[in-house]
Design an enzyme around this catalytic site. Structure first.
Site, PDB file in Angstrom:
ATOM      1  N   GLU A 194       0.803  -1.219   0.000  1.00  0.00           N
ATOM      2  CA  GLU A 194       0.000   0.000   0.000  1.00  0.00           C
ATOM      3  C   GLU A 194       0.835   1.267   0.000  1.00  0.00           C
ATOM      4  O   GLU A 194       0.494   2.267  -0.629  1.00  0.00           O
ATOM      5  CB  GLU A 194      -0.945   0.009   1.207  1.00  0.00           C
TER       6      GLU A 194
ATOM      7  N   HIS B  36     -11.231  -5.517   8.849  1.00  0.00           N
ATOM      8  CA  HIS B  36     -11.781  -5.109   7.552  1.00  0.00           C
ATOM      9  C   HIS B  36     -13.016  -4.236   7.698  1.00  0.00           C
ATOM     10  O   HIS B  36     -13.716  -4.021   6.719  1.00  0.00           O
ATOM     11  CB  HIS B  36     -12.167  -6.330   6.711  1.00  0.00           C
TER      12      HIS B  36
END
Lengths: 323, 319
Positions: free
Chosen positions: A60, A129
């Site tokens: 990321e 998540h």
């Protein structure tokens, strides 16, 4: 007007950008061959090729950082981060680079990047998540934070994000991708920093964004049955924040409840409450209240997860206690 | 590409004298915050940057005064930036660690270790996308190689064949910590090889070697050979920053490296070649002295940034 999903509205904005601006390209984990973990970019690799739609490693920080570098060199990258939880691996790039470069360079550099990510809970995805971390980004000057609630918002705000010369954090709600609404086929822009008056009322203002706008709306319907007219504001962007819109509504209803999925402690609702009391104290007939998520890591169990999030009946009860 | 040794020598002398002047100004309270001097490492920036095209992007670390001067940033405006003045290269907003001059493709000094490596990848990606032959050159220190972003950047650069050249200035210390105490593999170029990247090690105390290696490797990157990695073995003669008491290095180690001073080395080489006379060297030193003194005078006499600009440039407004 066509009725389309939130997902399709996002696709329309992205396709328009790819078709109309050569500087625009998309990159992210699984956005190409796989089609995007929420299927927003499905088919784009075939349609636009791998120069415009880039599958990246799961890394990321370098993906966001490379997007920032490309933006510094005059391109318009859109980076997709799958979920907001993963953005934490890129937070150095967002906070130390994207948000600061224009200022640090005395205006020589700017970073027109759009960083999309999915936030929010409700799909039983567990603690890593399923969070709402938008207040972390809204805290940072130099970036803009967009939180669309409807398909109309999703398309129009994403179009505006691409027009912006600054880094834009675009947070979609996982539970809204399949939601439907009217969306014009042609290109249109929804301005940043201008809340939508989602429902008019006179007794209390329910302030929400993203998924919480819908909870607030359902609560307002229940309240209406009991003779309480709640006004619902859909903020659309947290930074810039429509302070004038919030104050105007509160000055009309004299009461405010902020609804958000985020943790209560240190969450964005606290910021709004502080602004209201600083600037509209004399107009208030009751304390500004928050209906926020519980201060716990998100549990997996469907029952526990729902209990951790703001509930419509809680909004209703809070509103009744104020009026 | 041929080396102009006199020019390299002048650049190194100018960087050295500029830095000494900056240290003096720091001691006199004219410069605040952190001041990371480049003294000892002049050959790296000087040799490498002379071998690049003027519009190749430079993305560098917080010890970047040398790179800025080697790229041709105005020494007056660099010194003014160290003073925090309105005439500085970023108007007093960036300071010592964040010099920028985009007109000279100097894309900034960055102070989060390794955090600038992804940016260099992105600049390179943009030029690859546009189809130009411009490359991005990313200076890092040996302290950066244990950060995750080092690995992420090398991997991405390699899989996407980005036109980026990483130059690590291995001065053997990350702040005050000896590389041997914190790095499993101390020959850093070998780490780059693990990412299928062309990587070489070079004597960073030898400006000619730096120039030659960079010219060769940059050409390879420019002509589509993918990213490359250059490890320059070098040494800083002073502490990590002006506030470093420097207890962690042995005197004889410092002495050993001081004998390899890149300026003295090039000077004696040119003297013995007959390419330089003592008088010419004196004149070059004089030039460096004048540049440094003028920069300090300019910085001192420059105005402070206007307070009403405090909130300017948080966001870019649409033109």
């Amino acid at each position: 007007m066509a009725v389309v999903t939130y997902r399709e509205a996002l696709r329309q904005a992205l396709r328009y950008q790819l078709q109309n601006d050569e500087r625009v390209f998309l990159m992210g984990e699984d956005i190409g061959a796989y089609g995007g973990s929420y299927a927003v970019t499905k088919g784009f690799l075939e349609e636009f090729g791998d120069k415009r739609v880039k599958d990246t490693p799961i890394a990321e920080s370098v993906v966001v950082g490379a997007g920032i570098g490309a933006a510094m060199a005059g391109l318009k990258p859109m980076v997709e981060l799958m979920t907001i939880n993963f953005s934490l691996l890129a937070i150095d790039q967002i906070v130390n680079n994207a948000s600061k470069l224009h200022y640090m360079s005395n205006g020589q550099v700017n970073v027109p990047i759009v960083i999309r990510m999915a936030g929010g809970a409700g799909s039983q995805l567990g603690a890593q998540h399923s969070h709402s971390l938008e207040s972390w980004f809204a805290h940072v000057p130099g970036i803009k934070v967009v939180v669309p609630a409807t398909p109309y918002d999703a398309k129009g705000l994403l179009m505006t994000a691409f027009d912006d010369e600054n880094p834009v954090i675009f947070i979609e709600h996982t539970a809204l991708y399949a939601s439907k609404g009217e969306v014009p086929e042609e290109a249109y822009r929804v301005p940043f920093g201008k809340a939508e008056l989602h429902r008019e009322g006179r007794d209390v203002t329910l302030i929400g964004y993203s998924g919480s706008v819908h909870q607030a709306s359902r609560a307002a319907e229940d309240l209406a049955k009991e003779g309480i007219e709640a006004e619902v504001l859909n903020l659309r962007t947290l930074r810039p924040l429509d302070v004038d819109g919030i104050l105007a509504s509160v000055r009309k209803t004299h009461r405010a409840i902020i609804v958000e999925d985020d943790w209560k402690f240190g969450g964005f609702a606290g910021e709004i409450a502080a602004i209201v009391q600083e600037q509209a104290f004399d107009d208030l007939d009751a304390p500004v209240m928050r209906c926020s998520g519980h201060d716990i890591p998100m549990p997996y169990s469907g029952k526990l997860e729902q209990a951790a999030l703001p509930q419509e009946h809680e909004i209703v009860e809070l509103a009744k206690s104020l009026v | 590409m041929k080396t102009d040794r006199a020019k390299l020598l002048q650049t190194m002398l100018t960087i050295r004298r500029f830095e000494e002047k900056a240290a003096e100004m720091y001691a006199r309270g004219k410069i605040h915050g952190f001041l990371h001097l480049y003294i000892g490492q002049e050959a790296v920036a000087t040799g490498a940057i002379a071998a690049l095209h003027d519009d190749d992007y430079l993305v560098t670390h917080y010890r970047e005064h040398g790179h800025a001067l080697a790229r041709g940033l105005d020494p007056n405006r660099v010194m003014a930036e160290l003073f925090g003045k309105a005439t500085g290269v970023t108007g007093g907003r960036g300071g010592s660690m964040h010099l920028f001059d985009v007109a000279k493709s100097f894309m900034g000094g960055y102070a989060i270790v390794a955090g600038h490596m992804p940016l260099a990848c992105g600049l390179a990606l943009a030029e690859q996308y546009k189809g130009t032959d411009r490359i991005a050159v990313n200076f890092i220190g040996d302290g950066a190689v244990n950060e995750g972003e080092f690995h992420e950047a090398l991997n991405l650069a390699s899989v996407w064949k980005l036109p980026v050249l990483f130059i690590v200035e291995n001065n053997l210390y990350g702040m005050g910590t000896d590389i041997r105490r914190v790095s499993a593999v101390t020959e850093i170029y070998k780490r780059a090889e693990a990412y299928a990247m062309h990587a070489v090690q070079v004597d960073g105390m030898d400006v000619n070697a730096m120039f030659d290696a960079t010219a060769r490797i940059a050409e390879r990157v420019r002509s589509g050979g993918g990213p490359a990695f250059l490890e320059a073995i070098c040494y800083r003669f002073r502490g990590h920053s002006m506030s470093d008491p420097e207890f962690y290095r042995h005197k004889d180690e410092v002495e050993h490296w001081r004998r390899l001073d890149p300026i003295a080395r090039l000077k004696s080489q040119m003297l013995s070649d007959g390419a330089l006379s003592d008088e010419e060297f004196d004149r070059m030193q004089q030039t460096a002295e004048e540049i440094a003194s003028e920069a300090a005078r300019f910085a001192e006499e420059s105005p402070e940034p206007a307070l009403e600009t405090l909130h300017d440039h948080v966001y870019k407004e649409r033109a």
